[in-house]
Enzyme design. Structure first.
Site, PDB file in Angstrom:
ATOM      1  N   GLU A 128      10.808  11.641  45.843  1.00  0.00           N
ATOM      2  CA  GLU A 128      10.533  10.718  44.732  1.00  0.00           C
ATOM      3  C   GLU A 128       9.227  11.136  44.056  1.00  0.00           C
ATOM      4  O   GLU A 128       8.426  11.864  44.663  1.00  0.00           O
ATOM      5  CB  GLU A 128      10.423   9.289  45.276  1.00  0.00           C
ATOM      6  CG  GLU A 128      11.711   8.861  45.946  1.00  0.00           C
ATOM      7  CD  GLU A 128      11.686   7.419  46.458  1.00  0.00           C
ATOM      8  OE1 GLU A 128      10.623   6.757  46.344  1.00  0.00           O
ATOM      9  OE2 GLU A 128      12.740   6.978  46.938  1.00  0.00           O
ATOM     10  N   GLU A 245      18.462  23.082  57.136  1.00  0.00           N
ATOM     11  CA  GLU A 245      17.850  23.305  55.816  1.00  0.00           C
ATOM     12  C   GLU A 245      16.684  24.292  55.950  1.00  0.00           C
ATOM     13  O   GLU A 245      16.508  25.194  55.129  1.00  0.00           O
ATOM     14  CB  GLU A 245      17.367  21.966  55.222  1.00  0.00           C
ATOM     15  CG  GLU A 245      16.699  22.157  53.873  1.00  0.00           C
ATOM     16  CD  GLU A 245      16.532  20.878  53.063  1.00  0.00           C
ATOM     17  OE1 GLU A 245      17.070  19.833  53.473  1.00  0.00           O
ATOM     18  OE2 GLU A 245      15.871  20.950  52.012  1.00  0.00           O
TER      19      GLU A 245
END
Ligand SMILES: Cc1cc2nc3c(=O)[nH]c(=O)nc-3n(C[C@H](O)[C@H](O)[C@H](O)COP(=O)(O)OP(=O)(O)OC[C@H]3O[C@@H](n4cnc5c(N)ncnc54)[C@H](O)[C@@H]3O)c2cc1C
Length: 382
Positions: A128, A245
């Site tokens: 964010e 990841e």
């Protein structure tokens, strides 16, 4: 050094990928970079080739082979051709595991065939504007209202966000202050849902072939049937999946460092200064010898991690060590290599300039080098 990671099946797959990349990617790559995204056709082609659905079970249109090493081969072959596969890597290695690991039977029937065919493109939205490293600090909220969650908030730096048909959004479903990690939930937001807005395509230093976007959510009604896994369990899922990841970023780092070395050896062997080739100077030989040794050391660490990960034995600390070492190595290597190109190294039509620009982000995304050090230092009891 002799590597012992791959079998004959992986090597056969390598030849198929190599041929595909040379034929379908290399001639169009500069155009895709200018467009700032990979075309949908590329994903469909890979779907037809079976690549998009390698890990998807057969009953949903895939091959049902979740061997991680096929993903490694894909990245190695892209780097060999001096391209990166941007959002493809994110879709296959980062996002697909969430759909495979946490979806219900109904969701599997709804989404997996489209993912395997390369028809459905995806993104994952954790970061964010006010929180990246501190994931538990995210403020996007999802409040249950009847059969829906009402989603509000904003995400940024989302790879593939503009192209995505499905975005896995991490949202807060509980405001319990005592444990910030509890109460995070995964919701699959579909393109076109009212209130879901795809914002700016961010202009980046490198990785030009992948779109990176801002996304916002204003009272988006997401059916509860689009929740992936259990409510409040997202932090646990993220912690589990961030291992892969980080591995995929480490794999990209080593393969691209190797591509930088190969490009530099070719360049210094041809470029003449003071009546001789650049590569004939002892300093240049020593620089590239040191670079080759650095890559080999990183490759040995990476291969150990690949074997452990393929065997389901790699933990978060070892993944952090691998990402930290491989990405820092890549940064040193591309910088030293670029130097040997002189002024041409700074000109973007030379692949070394692209390798240099692309490399900078690997120490930042998927968790910064500092965050990797935090994880490692905790394992030391600090
Ligand atoms: C090209 C690109 C693609 C991305 N793709 C995605 C995506 O698809 N999905 C997604 O969710 N996110 C994505 N990201 C976001 C990325 O994961 C974050 O940028 C990254 O995790 C860092 O968060 P931040 O930018 O908020 O930096 P911050 O958290 O603000 O960090 C700023 C600095 O402070 C340091 N720092 C932070 N905490 C500590 C600490 N405790 N101790 C010491 N130093 C600390 C950091 O290491 C960094 O140097 C992408 C980013 C980029 C650039």
């Amino acid at each position: 050094m002799q590597r012992d990671v791959f079998t004959a099946d992986h090597e056969a797959f390598r030849l198929v990928v190599r041929e595909f990349v040379e034929r379908e990617v290399v001639p169009l790559y500069a155009e895709w970079e200018r467009a700032g995204e990979l075309p949908r056709k590329f994903f469909r082609q890979l779907g037809a080739l079976g690549v998009m659905g390698m890990a998807v079970p057969e009953e949903y249109g895939g091959a049902g082979d979740s061997d991680y090493r096929y993903n490694v081969v894909l990245q190695e072959e892209a780097a060999r051709a001096q391209v990166t596969l941007g959002t493809l890597r994110t879709q296959l290695e980062v996002i697909l595991p969430y759909f495979l690991g946490y979806s219900s039977e109904e969701q599997r029937r709804r989404w997996l065939p489209g993912l395997a065919a390369g028809e459905l493109l995806t993104a994952i939205a954790m970061t964010e504007p006010d929180t990246g490293s501190d994931l538990a600090g995210m403020r996007t909220t999802a409040v249950r209202d009847g059969g829906d969650y009402v989603l509000n908030g904003a995400k940024t730096f989302i790879t593939g966000g503009l192209l995505a048909d499905l975005v896995i959004v991490v949202a807060r479903t509980s405001t319990e202050e005592s444990d910030r990690r509890a109460g995070l939930t995964l919701l699959v937001v579909e393109d076109g849902m009212p209130g879901f807005v795809k914002g700016r395509k961010l202009d980046k230093l490198g990785c030009k072939v992948q779109d990176t976007a801002e996304l916002s959510f204003a009272d988006v009604r997401v059916p509860a049937g689009n929740r992936l896994g259990e409510e409040g369990e997202a932090f646990r899922y993220l912690r589990h999946n961030l291992v892969q990841e980080r591995m995929t970023i480490a794999v990209g780092s080593v393969t691209q460092a190797r591509a930088a070395l190969d490009a530099t050896v070719a360049y210094v062997s041809a470029r003449k200064v003071f009546g001789t080739t650049v590569g004939s100077f002892q300093n240049i030989k020593f620089e590239l010898a040191a670079v080759a040794a650095e890559i080999e050391a990183a490759q040995a660490l990476l291969d150990a991690a690949i074997r452990a990960h393929a065997g389901g034995r790699l933990d978060g600390v070892d993944a952090a060590k691998t990402k930290l070492f491989c990405t820092e190595m890549q940064g040193r290597v591309v910088d030293r290599c670029l130097q040997l190109f002189g002024g041409y190294g700074y000109i973007t039509e030379f692949p070394i300039a692209r390798l240099y620009a692309d490399a900078r982000v690997t120490r930042i995304y998927g968790g910064t080098s500092e965050v990797m050090k935090l994880i490692i230092s905790k394992s030391l009891g600090l």
